[in-house]
Enzyme design. Structure first.
Site, short mmCIF file in Angstrom:
data_model
loop_
_atom_site.label_atom_id
_atom_site.label_comp_id
_atom_site.label_asym_id
_atom_site.label_seq_id
_atom_site.Cartn_x
_atom_site.Cartn_y
_atom_site.Cartn_z
CB ALA A 259 9.93 -25.60 -2.91
N GLY B 78 13.48 -21.65 -3.13
CA GLY B 78 12.13 -20.76 -3.06
C GLY B 78 12.26 -19.55 -2.12
CD GLU C 151 13.23 -19.47 -7.20
OE1 GLU C 151 12.84 -20.43 -6.34
OE2 GLU C 151 13.37 -19.73 -8.26
CD GLU D 175 16.25 -23.71 -6.59
OE1 GLU D 175 17.56 -23.54 -6.51
OE2 GLU D 175 15.46 -22.99 -6.17
N1 T1G Z 1 11.60 -29.45 2.20
C1 T1G Z 1 11.08 -30.23 2.73
N2 T1G Z 1 11.61 -30.50 4.03
C2 T1G Z 1 13.14 -30.31 4.40
C3 T1G Z 1 13.57 -29.13 3.40
C4 T1G Z 1 12.72 -28.69 2.40
N3 T1G Z 1 13.30 -27.78 1.32
N4 T1G Z 1 14.69 -28.79 3.80
C5 T1G Z 1 14.91 -29.64 4.96
N5 T1G Z 1 14.00 -30.23 5.15
C6 T1G Z 1 13.74 -31.08 6.34
C7 T1G Z 1 14.74 -32.20 6.39
O1 T1G Z 1 14.36 -33.50 5.81
C8 T1G Z 1 14.97 -32.55 8.05
O2 T1G Z 1 13.69 -33.38 8.05
C9 T1G Z 1 14.71 -31.15 8.45
O3 T1G Z 1 14.10 -30.51 7.65
C10 T1G Z 1 16.20 -30.72 8.89
O4 T1G Z 1 16.93 -30.68 7.65
C11 T1G Z 1 10.82 -23.35 -6.24
C12 T1G Z 1 11.68 -25.64 -6.41
C13 T1G Z 1 18.07 -25.72 5.06
C14 T1G Z 1 20.67 -26.32 5.07
O5 T1G Z 1 17.19 -27.50 -1.33
O6 T1G Z 1 19.94 -27.73 2.61
O7 T1G Z 1 12.75 -24.30 -3.35
O8 T1G Z 1 14.90 -35.62 8.75
O9 T1G Z 1 18.59 -32.31 8.49
O10 T1G Z 1 21.26 -30.04 8.55
O11 T1G Z 1 12.72 -23.00 -6.95
O12 T1G Z 1 17.93 -28.82 5.27
O13 T1G Z 1 14.25 -33.82 10.56
O14 T1G Z 1 12.55 -35.19 9.30
O15 T1G Z 1 18.92 -30.80 6.47
O16 T1G Z 1 20.16 -27.66 9.77
C15 T1G Z 1 15.43 -25.89 -2.44
C16 T1G Z 1 17.24 -28.07 1.37
C17 T1G Z 1 14.20 -26.87 -2.51
C18 T1G Z 1 17.16 -26.85 0.81
C19 T1G Z 1 19.24 -27.01 6.93
N6 T1G Z 1 16.17 -25.92 -1.01
N7 T1G Z 1 17.66 -28.39 2.67
O17 T1G Z 1 20.35 -28.16 7.28
O18 T1G Z 1 18.98 -29.62 8.68
S1 T1G Z 1 13.65 -27.01 -4.20
C20 T1G Z 1 16.87 -26.80 -0.68
C21 T1G Z 1 18.87 -27.91 3.17
C22 T1G Z 1 13.09 -25.13 -4.30
C23 T1G Z 1 12.17 -23.43 -5.92
C24 T1G Z 1 12.63 -24.72 -5.70
C25 T1G Z 1 18.93 -28.25 4.69
C26 T1G Z 1 19.14 -26.81 5.66
P1 T1G Z 1 13.73 -34.55 9.45
P2 T1G Z 1 18.56 -30.88 7.97
P3 T1G Z 1 20.28 -28.91 8.53
#
Ligand code: T1G
Length: 701
Positions: A61, A100, A103, A123
């Site tokens: 998400a 998500g 999912e 999450e």
């Molecule tokens: N939402 C918004 N921005 C995100 C994002 C996300 N989920 N993931 C990364 N970014 C942005 C991050 O802030 C950065 O921005 C850029 O992307 C590159 O990220 C319904 C509720 C995917 C492994 O927890 O683990 O889904 O600084 O530097 O090292 O059940 O990003 O460039 O402006 O980390 O290559 C669940 C979180 C969400 C994954 C890539 N998902 N992200 O790593 O790049 S909750 C997560 C990561 C959810 C559902 C629930 C990593 C990555 P900027 P980065 P990276």
């Protein structure tokens, strides 16, 4: 630019997702997928492919939308639309299908992936739980026990393991995902493959032990002490195992919304973005060039030098360790070997990988051998004169353009740089012990450090898996400068009447990995003692804040390493035990300093130890030592065991409110008559304007 597009290839409809940087499930993307799937029901396609452009499948998400009113289709509406499609939908996964993203793939009828792909439900690291059916679908595919482990750990798994666990159905050969996915879809059509809905799977009650849920809750109350989301994840998986799908989904949705609204999740989402923000340097042009770091040297093979060397070997970068003589060098290399062996014994490293890393680390006692290295990190004894001598020598032998870094915890990096003819190439790279484990790296910018050296250091930090935070030059930089105030107050609470057990219990209940008194025993009370030996009385500060430690050291009670310090330690269990001898010693010191000891409330201990962190942090911001309040939070969470679900000292202060912080500081200043409690100007101004550190930071940009 639309984040979703559609094309037909033969009798397969391809839904392209393109929402850089990580295809996060924003409102536009949720609506786009919903509309594309709905529209495709009426065309001549016989199957649909859900595939992403860019570096990864949907990575979750859009976290930046959290805490704001949800607009457009919600997660479950989109996934229901996919699941109830009249034609099979195949998810084609590359990169990291997380949260998500996974999912969404699980709502599809089939999943295929590149061998390099990974899937996961992280999450829990955001104080959340999967809110789009993950806690209901995953146990239906991989079983209850495996689902509890996967979702409460938040750890991603590789495609091969996901295939084996039936989270994905087909591995695409080679690296052309589109071609492989189309071929797989064609095959499904040819076989008239049924519409497989994960929701239709029933979990056999005989497939799990009903006791697993309470057992998991007990384990998690220890492993993830104080965290709510892991407990709720177990509740959701229990619902999946014992209730119809829609009932379980409703329970998941309720817990998800509760977690989303919690202060713990707000704190953990704050740290998620803060960690990424910290590597952005405000006055550094984006196009600043970086030097190539392909070889590194470490000066000093002590505990820190060995740990630092491991970071680079682990990243495949050759390292030369220099020591003053061969005996010291062999001892240093033995420390590295011992660390790797311990990791192999824990099953976290293969013997082959250990050997590969060890082969990358060579030793020398000759500075001439460092003539061509790209980066040198000095990690010798914490003495400025010794460090200056080392840098003068490095200045003589190292090639032009080599970066000369010091791992000093306290010393003036400007003074070290002045020992060379190339101050623009000198920087501080402050690792935290154990250096091969702790994620934090303070990058200390001296007055003359060049932009290129700073940009290169930030990139190196990321390459070795560290979390970098930029600091200016002051005594103790960001972390240790604040930590010394925290430690001061712990000692004053101790001499004024609180017990070591109470202080540590209160701070561990707050969420600190370990209480401050126990930390002193773990690190060794003699470390602070030696630092104080080189200080003037003025630099040492209030003698009441170290008199107990001095007596303990002079009695040979150095902490865990001598079996006794502030506590005594059971020789078998190593449990920390209150020691009446120490209580008597503390009472004697209280008498010496005319202190009447008294009882402390737990709340007072929290205020006395945390408010100095906040106050010193505000001064650090005022002085421009730290770029932003969230950088300070990153330092404390990744370097000092501050609980991530409290968000760091500055986020915590915003959470309780700066007016409250200001009032408490004023009250403590009045009670004690000690200007130590004088509120920082920044806190006073923000409190008087009803503002916060977060708003102040936003206005600084
Ligand atoms: N939402 C918004 N921005 C995100 C994002 C996300 N989920 N993931 C990364 N970014 C942005 C991050 O802030 C950065 O921005 C850029 O992307 C590159 O990220 C319904 C509720 C995917 C492994 O927890 O683990 O889904 O600084 O530097 O090292 O059940 O990003 O460039 O402006 O980390 O290559 C669940 C979180 C969400 C994954 C890539 N998902 N992200 O790593 O790049 S909750 C997560 C990561 C959810 C559902 C629930 C990593 C990555 P900027 P980065 P990276």
């Amino acid at each position: 630019m639309s984040v979703v597009s559609y094309e037909m290839q033969g009798d397969i409809g391809i839904i392209w997702i393109d929402n850089p940087p990580v295809n996060a499930l924003s409102q536009a993307l949720r609506d786009g997928i919903y509309d594309a799937v709905t529209a495709a029901q009426d065309d001549h396609s016989k199957a649909l492919l859900l595939i992403c452009r860019g570096r990864t499948f949907i990575a979750g998400a859009d976290i930046s939308e959290f805490g704001k009113p949800l607009t457009g289709r919600d997660f479950n509406q989109v996934l229901e639309c996919i699941e109830h499609s009249a034609k099979p939908i195949i998810a084609a996964i590359h990169g990291t299908a997380l949260g998500g993203g996974l999912e969404t793939a699980l709502a599809c009828h089939y999943r295929c992936a590149l061998p390099s792909a990974m899937v996961g439900l992280p999450e829990v690291h955001l104080g959340l739980l999967p809110g789009a059916g993950g806690t209901q679908r995953v146990p239906r595919l991989i079983g209850v026990e495996a689902a509890i482990k996967m979702i409460t750990s938040g750890a991603p798994i590789k495609a091969a393991a996901a295939l084996e666990a039936k989270l994905i159905d087909h591995m695409v050969d080679g690296d052309d995902l589109l071609a492989g996915a189309l071929a797989y879809a064609e095959q499904l059509i040819a076989n008239a493959a049924p519409l497989l809905r994960v929701r239709d799977i029933t979990i056999d009650s005989a497939s799990f032990d009903a006791a697993i849920f309470d057992l998991s809750r007990k384990q998690l109350s220890r492993q993830a002490r104080g965290q709510v989301a892991p407990q709720r994840i177990v509740d959701c998986i229990e619902a999946a195992a014992t209730m119809p799908f829609d009932q379980g989904l409703a329970i998941e949705q309720g817990h998800f919304l509760d977690c989303m609204a919690s202060s713990q999740s707000a704190a953990m989402r704050h740290i998620f973005f803060a960690q990424r923000e910290a590597s952005k340097i405000k006055d550094l042009p984006k196009e600043t060039s970086k030097r190539h770091i392909q070889s590194v040297a470490i000066i000093g093979g002590g505990t820190m030098g060995g740990g630092i060397a491991m970071n680079f070997a682990n990243a495949g970068i050759p390292v030369t360790m220099l020591e003053i003589n061969d005996q010291a060098l062999q001892r240093g290399l033995a420390i590295v070997d011992k660390n790797y062996t311990a990791t192999v014994k824990k099953g976290k490293l293969s013997e082959a990988k250990k050997q590969c890393c060890m082969d990358l680390i060579t030793g020398t006692t000759n500075y001439q051998d460092l003539a061509n290295v790209d980066l040198v990190i000095e990690a010798v004894f914490e003495n400025l004169d010794i460090k200056k001598q080392v840098f003068a020598k490095l200045d003589e032998v190292c090639k032009p353009g080599a970066i000369l870094a010091t791992n000093t915890s306290y010393q003036d990096v400007n003074a070290i740089a002045a020992a060379t003819q190339r101050p623009e190439d000198v920087i501080g790279l402050h690792f935290f012990s154990p250096a091969n484990i702790m994620k934090l790296l303070e990058i200390v910018r001296a007055d003359k450090t060049s932009d290129e050296v700073i940009a290169t250091s930030m990139a190196v930090a990321k390459a070795i898996g560290k979390v970098p935070v930029l600091s200016g030059v002051c005594f103790g930089f960001i972390g240790n400068r604040m930590f010394s105030q925290y430690g001061r107050e712990a000692q004053l609470c101790l001499i004024e009447g609180a017990s070591a057990e109470q202080i540590d219990r209160v701070m561990e209940n707050f969420g600190m990995a370990m209480g401050p008194i126990a930390v002193s025993d773990l690190a060794g009370i003699d470390i602070g003692y030696k630092v104080r030996e080189a200080m003037s009385d003025e630099e040492k500060g209030d003698p009441r804040s170290y008199c107990i430690a001095d007596v303990l050291v002079e009695q040979g009670r150095l902490g865990q390493k001598t079996g006794a310090g502030f506590y005594k330690y059971d020789p078998q269990t190593r449990a920390r035990l209150n020691d009446p001898e120490v209580t008597a010693l503390i009472e004697a010191q209280a008498t010496k300093y005319n202190i009447t000891r008294r009882a402390f409330s737990d709340e007072e201990i929290i205020d006395r130890l945390l408010l100095p962190l906040v106050n010193e942090g505000a001064k650090i911001l005022q002085e421009g030592i730290a770029q932003r309040p969230s950088d300070i939070d990153v330092v404390y969470v990744f370097g000092y065991g501050f609980p991530v679900y409290q968000g760091g000292p500055m986020h915590y202060a915003d959470h309780i409110g700066l007016e409250t912080v200001y009032k408490k500081l004023c009250a403590l200043q009045q009670q004690s008559g000690d200007d130590f409690w004088q509120p920082a100007e920044l806190i006073k101004n923000l409190a008087e304007n009803g503002s916060s550190f977060a708003h102040w930071a936003h206005n600084q940009n």
